[in-house]
Design an enzyme around this catalytic site. Structure first.
Site, PDB file in Angstrom:
ATOM      1  N   GLY A 196      88.668  38.637   9.135  1.00 35.53           N
ATOM      2  CA  GLY A 196      88.407  38.783  10.570  1.00 35.53           C
ATOM      3  C   GLY A 196      89.636  38.332  11.346  1.00 35.53           C
ATOM      4  O   GLY A 196      90.753  38.331  10.823  1.00 35.53           O
ATOM      5  N   ARG A 208      83.799  26.818   6.875  1.00 36.53           N
ATOM      6  CA  ARG A 208      82.665  25.910   6.925  1.00 36.53           C
ATOM      7  C   ARG A 208      82.555  25.228   5.562  1.00 36.53           C
ATOM      8  O   ARG A 208      82.746  25.851   4.521  1.00 36.53           O
ATOM      9  CB  ARG A 208      81.357  26.658   7.233  1.00 36.53           C
ATOM     10  N   HIS A 266      87.820  18.283  10.380  1.00 32.22           N
ATOM     11  CA  HIS A 266      87.412  19.492  11.116  1.00 32.22           C
ATOM     12  C   HIS A 266      88.169  19.609  12.448  1.00 32.22           C
ATOM     13  O   HIS A 266      87.569  19.576  13.524  1.00 32.22           O
ATOM     14  CB  HIS A 266      85.885  19.482  11.345  1.00 32.22           C
ATOM     15  N   GLU A 291      79.373  17.000   6.464  1.00 34.66           N
ATOM     16  CA  GLU A 291      80.379  16.458   7.380  1.00 34.66           C
ATOM     17  C   GLU A 291      79.768  15.313   8.151  1.00 34.66           C
ATOM     18  O   GLU A 291      78.661  15.466   8.667  1.00 34.66           O
ATOM     19  CB  GLU A 291      80.828  17.541   8.378  1.00 34.66           C
TER      20      GLU A 291
END
Ligand code: GLV
Length: 325
Positions: A157, A237, A285, A266
Site C-alpha cells: 500500500g 502492527r 511504536h 504493547e
C-alpha cells in the site's frame, strides 16, 4: 447554541486539539496512560463525538454506552484495528482515520530500523556504553550490505510503496507480496508470492494492516522459510508477528535480526525473553512520530470529528457506506 460534546481520549498535538476545543465542548483525558475500559464506557455517555487513539477499543458496547446521539468516531491513526468498524456502520456512525500524511514518516522510520538492524547500530551503541570499546577492530560488529540486497515488502500500500522508493535509492532489489494491490509500473518492484518473498529476501519489512488473515503471518513456519542472514522489520502492527516464534528464530539463528516498532502485546512486557536478545531492536511504536506528521494527524483527526459533528461527510472516512443508507 451549545457546542457539541466530545470525549478526546488523550492530549493530541495542540494544532488539532485547539480546533476541537474551538468547536466543541471537550472532555479531555489528560493522563499519559489511556483511559481504562470502565472509564471509556462512563465518559462516552451522551457525547456527540469521540476522538480516540489506537489504544482505545471501539465496539458495539462502547457505541451503545455513548448513546444514539453519537455522530462520529475519529481515530487519531491510520490503522483502525482498534475499531470494530461494522459495529459503527450498523449504527450509521461514520469513522475517520488519518491516511496518507504519515506515509513518509513511517517509511523513513522503517528504513531507519532496517539500516540500524543491518548495520548493528543499537548493538554498537550498547557496546560503547558498556565500556567494551577498546580499539578499532577489523571484525568488530560486522553487518549487512544494502546495495544489491533484496528487500521483501509485505503489503504494498502507501507505506510499502514508499519503502520501495527508498530502497531503490540504495540500489536494492525490491520484491513484494500483496494480492490486493495492482502493480505500480513507476516502481522498480516485482510482485511475488509469499513463499518466494520469504525465500529470497535479505530484509523483510511488514506493511500490512492487521486482519484475520495477517494475524501471526510471521510464525514458526514462515520464519523457517527465511534466509539465515534475513532481517525482519515490523512497523505495522505487533500481532502480525508471533513473538514466541520470533524469539525462537532469533535465538536459534534461523534469522539474523529483527527491528520492531510494534509488539504483541504493547508495551512489550519487561520480562519478555525477546528483550534478552542482542539481535533485536525494539522501540515504542513511534514510526509516525515526527513533529510535523503528528501535527497533521491531529488536524486530520480534528477535521474528521468536526465534519461528522456538522453532519458533513468526513474528509477521510473508513466506512463511506454509512452515506449510502
Ligand atoms: C499508527 O500506528 C497508526 O496506525 O497511525
Amino acid at each position: 447554541m451549545s457546542k457539541p460534546k466530545v470525549f478526546v481520549t488523550r492530549i493530541i498535538p495542540e494544532k488539532g486539539l485547539s480546533q476541537v476545543q474551538q468547536f466543541c465542548d471537550v472532555d479531555l483525558w489528560t493522563d499519559e496512560l489511556p483511559p481504562s475500559r470502565a472509564v471509556m464506557l462512563e465518559r462516552v455517555r451522551g457525547v456527540d463525538g469521540l476522538l480516540c487513539l489506537l489504544t482505545d477499543r471501539v465496539d458495539a458496547e462502547l457505541l451503545d454506552a455513548a448513546g444514539p446521539q453519537l455522530k462520529v468516531v475519529s481515530n487519531h491513526a491510520v490503522g483502525f484495528d482498534n475499531i470494530v468498524v461494522p459495529d459503527a456502520t450498523a449504527r450509521g456512525i461514520p469513522v475517520g482515520n488519518t491516511p496518507g500524511i504519515l506515509t513518509d514518516a513511517t517509511a523513513d522510520f522503517a528504513f531507519a530500523l532496517l539500516m540500524a538492524a543491518g548495520r548493528r547500530v543499537v548493538e554498537g551503541e550498547r557496546y560503547v556504553r558498556a565500556g567494551k570499546w577498546k580499539t578499532w577492530g577489523p571484525s568488530l560488529l560486522l553487518g549487512a550490505d544494502f546495495v544489491g540486497a533484496t528487500l521483501g515488502i509485505v503489503g504494498f500500500g502507501r507505506i510499502g510503496k514508499a519503502m520501495a522508493r527508498r530502497a531503490s535509492g540504495f540500489d536494492m532489489r525490491v520484491i513484494y507480496f500483496d494480492p490486493l494491490t495492482p502493480p505500480d509500473p513507476a516502481l522498480n518492484a516485482q510482485s511475488v508470492d509469499m513463499e518466494t518473498l520469504l525465500a529470497e529476501s535479505d530484509f523483510v519489512s511488514l506493511h500490512t494492516p492487521l486482519l484475520p488473515e495477517t494475524h501471526h503471518l510471521m510464525n514458526a513456519e514462515t520464519f523457517a522459510k527465511m534466509k539465515p542472514n534475513a532481517i525482519l522489520v515490523n512497523t505495522s502492527r505487533g500481532q502480525i508477528v508471533d513473538p514466541q516464534a520470533l524469539y525462537e528464530a532469533l535465538k536459534s539463528g534461523q534469522i539474523a535480526a529483527a527491528a520492531l516498532d510494534v509488539t504483541e502485546p504493547e508495551p512489550i512486557p519487561m520480562d519478555s525473553p525477546l528483550l534478552e536478545l542482542e539481535n533485536l531492536i525494539v522501540v515504542p511504536h513511534i514510526a509516525s512520530a515526527s513533529t510535523t506528521t503528528r501535527d497533521k494527524m491531529s488536524l486530520m483527526a480534528a477535521a474528521n470529528l468536526i465534519a461528522g459533528l456538522k453532519g458533513e461527510r468526513l474528509p477521510t472516512c473508513i466506512n463511506p457506506e454509512v452515506y449510502k443508507e
